[in-house]
Every structure is written in structure tokens, then in C-alpha cells.
Design a protein around this motif. Structure first.
Motif: not given
Length: 237
Positions: A168-177
Motif C-alpha cells: 500500500q502507498y503509505h505503508f510502503y513509503n513509511r516502512l519499506l522505501a
């Protein structure tokens, strides 16, 4: 004179709504489905889509790829996976399989579950790993990234290519990017605005609605489109 003025003002008031309606058009109402379901390249499905008429789905020339849920965690198996896989491929669709990931189980346990059900010679597309808030709520960046990286390395060793990473957009940017921006990214953002990945990465596939409608599937289905420069060849196994 006062009476005449009052009559004129009353007449003007009676015609005012018509004048406003004539010069100010009310915007037409649209839903997310009718707005965004016209430009897509693929779908992803699981048992929640119920019985699918794959022959009808295959008649939709816009659909270049289909991802089907196979496994989740260390033990769960989607009961409709095998039937969906065989019927979709028989209908001529390009098919890949995905695993729903949780940091609460080891990478090895989850990979063994996936490998048990997903045979390489029956895959047209690279595997996909689904990493989202559900199943990973409370995970730290360090723990999630460590376990996920181990899983991706195991997939690469077995299937020859790294998996497509769905999140998911926000989840990815918060924890994986940005650490995972180097992989092929399948991002979910239900909006008319394209996803922007932190750290200068780019998405390869954009799931832009969860309320798509296509022939052959009775309910809603996720719809996705390729990002700029990405083609079916990039995700082919």
C-alpha cells in the motif's frame, strides 16, 4: 410606484433560479468505478472473488496479466488457487501467483508454504509478495525489512527472479522505501494521483482501484495498470 417596484422585484426573483441553472451547470456525478475502470492492464484475485468465468475474463483484451493468491503466512492456502490457476491459464491468460506476507512468521516458513503450492513450470509471471498493514501491523522497519529481504532472496534462488513487491502507498513509503525501491514495485493507491515513492524510486504497476468491474467476475475486482516504461516482459518469468 412602490407597488410597481414590488411587482418587478417579485418577477425577477421568480426567474432567477432559471437563469442560474442556465449559466451554471451542475457537475455530473461519477463513481470511482466508472471513472477509473477504463484504462487497466491487469487484475489480482483471491477466493473472495468467488467463482470466476475465466473464458469471459480472457475476452477482455485489456487484461495482460493476472495475479492469483496462493498462500499466506506459514500455513494458509487459498482454497480456490489451484482451480483459478488452471482455468485462467487454459483460457490463455498470463498468470502469476502471490503470497500474503507477515513479519510474525519466519521467511523460511513462509517461503516453504509458497513453494509447496506454486510450481515454477506453471507460472507465466514472476511471483509476487503482498506486504501491507494487515498482517504487519506493529512491525518495525528493521524487523519487517530483514524478514522480507530473506523471503525475497529465497524466491530468487528458487524461481530465478526476485518477486514483484506489492504494498500500500503509505505503508510502503513509511516502512519499506527507499531500501526496496530497487525491486519491481506494485503499489496500491486508490486515487487519481499517481504514487510517488520516497527516495527517488518508481512504481512499475499501479493498483488504482479496488472497485473495478469486468465481465466474468460478479463482484468488485482490483484493477491495475503498468507504470511508465514497464511492460509485460518485465514481469514475465
Amino acid at each position: 410606484m412602490i407597488l410597481v417596484t414590488a411587482i418587478l422585484l417579485f418577477a425577477a426573483a421568480m426567474h432567477l433560479p432559471g437563469l442560474i441553472k442556465r449559466y451554471w451547470k451542475t457537475p455530473s456525478r461519477t463513481t470511482q468505478v466508472t471513472t477509473v475502470s477504463k484504462n487497466y492492464n491487469g487484475i489480482d484475485i483471491s477466493k473472495f472473488q468467488g467463482s470466476i468465468n475465466w473464458q469471459k475474463v480472457a475476452q477482455d483484451k485489456k487484461i495482460q496479466f493476472v495475479y492469483i493468491k496462493a498462500t499466506e503466512g506459514a500455513t494458509h492456502y487459498d482454497k480456490k488457487y489451484e482451480a483459478n490457476l488452471q482455468k485462467a491459464r487454459k483460457a490463455g491468460l498470463k498468470v502469476g501467483s502471490y503470497h500474503f506476507f507477515t513479519y510474525r512468521k519466519s521467511a523460511k516458513e513462509q517461503f516453504n508454504n509458497f513453494k509447496k503450492h506454486v510450481r515454477k513450470n506453471e507460472q507465466d509471471l514472476i511471483p509476487m509478495v503482498d506486504v501491507e498493514k494487515t498482517g504487519n501491523n506493529g512491525a518495525t522497519r528493521e524487523k519487517l525489512q530483514k524478514t522480507l529481504n530473506e523471503f525475497m532472496q529465497l524466491v530468487k534462488k528458487e524461481y530465478g527472479k526476485y518477486p514483484l513487491l506489492y504494498s500500500q502507498y503509505h505503508f510502503y513509503n513509511r516502512l519499506l522505501a527507499p531500501e526496496f525501491n530497487k525491486y519491481y514495485i506494485f503499489i496500491a493507491r486508490y486515487s487519481n494521483q499517481e504514487p510517488i515513492l520516497h527516495g527517488g524510486g518508481k512504481y512499475n504497476i499501479w493498483q488504482y482501484t479496488e472497485k473495478g468491474k469486468i465481465e466474468g467476475i460478479s463482484g468488485y475486482v482490483d484493477l491495475a495498470r503498468f507504470g511508465h516504461g514497464t511492460t509485460l516482459a518485465d514481469i514475465s518469468l
